[in-house]
Design an enzyme around this catalytic site. Structure first.
Site, PDB file in Angstrom:
ATOM      1  N   GLN A 225     -10.178   0.760  10.728  1.00 40.36           N
ATOM      2  CA  GLN A 225     -10.751   2.107  10.728  1.00 40.36           C
ATOM      3  C   GLN A 225     -10.548   2.754  12.096  1.00 40.36           C
ATOM      4  OE1 GLN A 225     -11.954   3.536   7.932  1.00 40.36           O
ATOM      5  NE2 GLN A 225     -12.359   5.451   9.013  1.00 40.36           N
TER       6      GLN A 225
ATOM      7  N   ASP B 152      -2.942   1.365   4.799  1.00 41.40           N
ATOM      8  CA  ASP B 152      -3.122   2.723   5.314  1.00 41.40           C
ATOM      9  C   ASP B 152      -1.788   3.447   5.481  1.00 41.40           C
ATOM     10  OD1 ASP B 152      -5.684   3.761   5.781  1.00 41.40           O
ATOM     11  OD2 ASP B 152      -6.003   2.433   7.503  1.00 41.40           O
TER      12      ASP B 152
ATOM     13  N   LYS C   7     -15.530   2.481   1.245  1.00 40.64           N
ATOM     14  CA  LYS C   7     -14.327   1.747   0.821  1.00 40.64           C
ATOM     15  C   LYS C   7     -14.708   0.381   0.245  1.00 40.64           C
ATOM     16  CE  LYS C   7     -11.542   4.263   4.199  1.00 40.64           C
ATOM     17  NZ  LYS C   7     -10.897   4.322   5.518  1.00 40.64           N
TER      18      LYS C   7
HETATM   19  N1  GUN Z   1      -9.993   7.467  10.197  1.00 42.37           N
HETATM   20  C1  GUN Z   1      -9.975   8.666   9.588  1.00 42.37           C
HETATM   21  N2  GUN Z   1      -9.241   8.616   8.444  1.00 42.37           N
HETATM   22  C2  GUN Z   1      -8.785   7.351   8.346  1.00 42.37           C
HETATM   23  C3  GUN Z   1      -7.997   6.683   7.389  1.00 42.37           C
HETATM   24  O1  GUN Z   1      -7.522   7.242   6.397  1.00 42.37           O
HETATM   25  N3  GUN Z   1      -7.756   5.370   7.631  1.00 42.37           N
HETATM   26  C4  GUN Z   1      -8.258   4.739   8.730  1.00 42.37           C
HETATM   27  N4  GUN Z   1      -7.941   3.451   8.899  1.00 42.37           N
HETATM   28  N5  GUN Z   1      -8.993   5.325   9.640  1.00 42.37           N
HETATM   29  C5  GUN Z   1      -9.266   6.634   9.443  1.00 42.37           C
END
Ligand code: GUN
Length: 295
Positions: A97, A120, A53
């Site tokens: 995350q 998110d 990211k």
């Molecule tokens: N863990 C697995 N997929 C995601 C996601 O799309 N966003 C976040 N913040 N954590 C994750």
């Protein structure tokens, strides 16, 4: 029949080029979109996702800061950090995350993120907006799946989608978005638990299968109707002595067998994963634009 492979890397690259153009436009107006990522602990998969990211942000010109914190952080300590990011003018989007260490209540943290910075789309307010058809931020993986299908020209109106996995991150929001969407362009939806005893009976009825179960090989060829579209959201690390890293990444679908039955299929890696990153960045740009308009 051998399925068409849906190339998530190519589609995501197209979206990132569009995001980069939007970033340029915002910069001309004096706005530098910013994303803060919070990574707690040293889970190797989470580290990889956050690094991806961060790299994508750099590529499209989004300001990014990553807060890497030890797994022993207290819930209050983490909440203090989120509050400071909520206040920071340079940060338009925040992502924490997941998963978080077991002593931290994930939902408490998600609810601390300012809803207009919730890139998110996990905050209950944003989930609620999605459920009533007034979405602000759609979670990145579901919107990546929908965008990928749209850009591949796969028509969904009147079709039957079977979603396997009922997580807040993937299964529930994608089902919600499709239930809420225009019936001419969205499928009817069945959502199954990954341990549903009649899973194969359900998947055989599907025109579109979306699987986000975290079980390698869950979807076998005999579970797929010929010509169905198969979207594999699984990212599983399986031990592999032949691989220098000691593991390889596979999805939830028995890709080799299912591609002989399906009409179209996403690979893992190189399918949904890159789309998630692209959609997160698109959400960040939308957040920056909306916050600038409010200022
Ligand atoms: N863990 C697995 N997929 C995601 C996601 O799309 N966003 C976040 N913040 N954590 C994750």
């Amino acid at each position: 029949m051998t399925a068409r492979i849906i190339d998530g890397r190519r589609i995501a690259a197209d979206i990132l080029r569009e995001v980069a153009r939007d970033v340029e436009e915002l910069k001309r107006d004096g706005i530098l979109p910013g994303l803060a990522a919070v990574l707690v602990g040293d889970d190797p998969a989470s580290q990889t996702y956050v690094t991806n990211k961060e790299r994508a942000c750099r590529e499209v010109g989004i300001y990014t800061e990553v807060h890497r914190i030890g797994a022993s952080v207290s819930q209050d300590g983490l909440i203090d950090l989120i509050h400071s990011l909520n206040m920071a003018a340079r940060v338009h989007g925040i992502l924490v995350q997941l998963p978080l260490p077991p002593h931290i209540r994930e939902q408490d943290i998600i609810e601390c993120v300012r809803p207009d910075k919730d890139a998110d789309g996990f905050h209950p307010l944003n989930i609620g907006h999605l459920a009533i058809g007034d979405s602000q931020f759609v979670p990145a993986t579901p919107s990546g799946v929908m965008e990928m299908l749209a850009r591949e020209g796969i028509e969904l109106g009147g079709k039957h989608a079977v979603i396997i996995g009922r997580s807040n991150i993937v299964g529930k929001p994608i089902a919600t978005a499709w239930m809420q969407g225009n019936p001419n362009t969205c499928p009817r939806v069945t959502i199954c638990h990954r341990n549903d005893p009649r899973l194969d009976e359900m998947t055989r009825q599907a025109d579109v299968i979306v699987v986000a179960a975290g079980i390698p090989g869950l979807i076998r060829a005999d579970m797929v109707k010929p010509g169905a579209v198969v979207i594999d959201v699984g990212i599983n690390h399986v031990p592999d002595k032949e691989n220098p890293r000691g593991y390889r990444i596979v999805g939830d679908v028995d890709f080799t067998a299912v591609r002989e039955v399906a009409g179209a299929i996403t690979p893992v890696p190189g399918g949904v994963g890159p789309m998630t990153v692209a959609m997160l960045l698109r959400n960040t740009v939308s957040a920056a634009r909306a916050q600038a308009a409010q200022a």
